[in-house]
Design a protein around this motif. Structure first.
Motif, short mmCIF file in Angstrom:
data_model
loop_
_atom_site.label_atom_id
_atom_site.label_comp_id
_atom_site.label_asym_id
_atom_site.label_seq_id
_atom_site.Cartn_x
_atom_site.Cartn_y
_atom_site.Cartn_z
N GLN A 3 0.83 -1.20 0.00
CA GLN A 3 0.00 0.00 0.00
C GLN A 3 0.87 1.25 0.00
O GLN A 3 1.87 1.33 0.71
N ILE A 4 0.47 2.24 -0.79
CA ILE A 4 1.16 3.53 -0.85
C ILE A 4 0.09 4.61 -0.66
O ILE A 4 -1.00 4.51 -1.21
N SER A 5 0.42 5.64 0.11
CA SER A 5 -0.54 6.72 0.39
C SER A 5 0.06 8.08 0.09
O SER A 5 1.27 8.28 0.20
N ILE A 67 4.39 11.25 -0.36
CA ILE A 67 3.97 9.92 -0.78
C ILE A 67 4.75 8.93 0.06
O ILE A 67 5.98 8.96 0.08
N VAL A 68 4.03 8.07 0.80
CA VAL A 68 4.68 7.19 1.76
C VAL A 68 4.13 5.78 1.69
O VAL A 68 2.96 5.58 1.32
N PRO A 69 4.95 4.80 2.07
CA PRO A 69 4.42 3.44 2.22
C PRO A 69 3.33 3.43 3.29
O PRO A 69 3.37 4.21 4.25
N VAL A 99 -2.80 5.71 -3.22
CA VAL A 99 -2.11 5.93 -4.49
C VAL A 99 -2.13 4.59 -5.23
O VAL A 99 -1.68 3.58 -4.70
N SER A 100 -2.67 4.59 -6.43
CA SER A 100 -2.81 3.32 -7.15
C SER A 100 -1.53 2.90 -7.87
O SER A 100 -1.30 1.71 -8.08
N ARG A 101 -0.68 3.88 -8.21
CA ARG A 101 0.53 3.51 -8.95
C ARG A 101 1.58 4.60 -8.81
O ARG A 101 1.27 5.79 -8.88
N VAL A 102 2.83 4.19 -8.62
CA VAL A 102 3.97 5.10 -8.56
C VAL A 102 5.04 4.57 -9.50
O VAL A 102 5.36 3.38 -9.46
N ILE A 103 5.58 5.44 -10.33
CA ILE A 103 6.62 5.04 -11.29
C ILE A 103 7.76 6.05 -11.21
O ILE A 103 7.52 7.26 -11.32
N ASP A 113 9.35 0.11 -4.78
CA ASP A 113 10.70 0.27 -5.35
C ASP A 113 10.91 1.68 -5.90
O ASP A 113 12.00 2.23 -5.82
N ALA A 114 9.87 2.26 -6.45
CA ALA A 114 9.97 3.63 -6.97
C ALA A 114 10.17 4.65 -5.85
O ALA A 114 10.79 5.68 -6.04
N LEU A 115 9.62 4.35 -4.68
CA LEU A 115 9.78 5.26 -3.54
C LEU A 115 11.16 5.12 -2.91
O LEU A 115 11.71 6.09 -2.38
N ASN A 116 11.71 3.94 -2.91
CA ASN A 116 12.92 3.64 -2.16
C ASN A 116 14.20 3.70 -2.98
O ASN A 116 15.28 3.60 -2.42
N SER A 117 14.10 3.79 -4.30
CA SER A 117 15.33 3.76 -5.10
C SER A 117 15.85 5.14 -5.40
O SER A 117 15.22 6.11 -5.24
#
Length: 117
Positions: A3-5, A67-69, A99-103, A113-117
């Protein structure tokens, strides 16, 4: 994908530095900051210019989006409340959206992975 918010915080401008510092201390360095005008329950205010009474309906506010996990949302909310809480009406609001999708454009990573890389 976990989940991402999107946590949206709207508050008075004088607290921005304190909030940024507190969010950084819990590991959140990425955020979007927007200067906005608005009003809530407190309504507007009355100001005087050259002895003329002027009602100001919209007050300057700051909108921060992070935007956070999903497992960090409660921590972000608690830190935000600790920094922004006052006894006054108009201290701010917190909104949480899924959030349905993060790229990440540079790497094509998606989701957490998009949040943490």
């Amino acid at each position: 994908m976990g989940q991402i918010s999107n946590v949206v915080i709207i508050f008075n401008p004088e607290k921005l530095t304190d909030l940024r510092r507190a969010l950084k201390e819990v590991g959140l360095s990425g955020m979007t900051v927007t200067r906005v005008d608005g009003n809530g329950l407190q309504g507007g205010t009355v100001r005087y210019y050259s002895d003329d009474k002027v009602e100001v309906d919209l007050l300057p506010k700051i909108k921060v989006e992070v935007i956070v996990p999903g497992d960090k949302v409660d921590e972000v909310i608690e830190v935000t409340k600790k920094v922004l809480k006052t006894s006054e009406t108009g201290a701010g609001k917190i909104f949480v959206y899924d959030v349905s999708r993060v790229i990440r454009i540079s790497t094509d990573d998606e989701g957490l992975d998009a949040l943490n890389s």
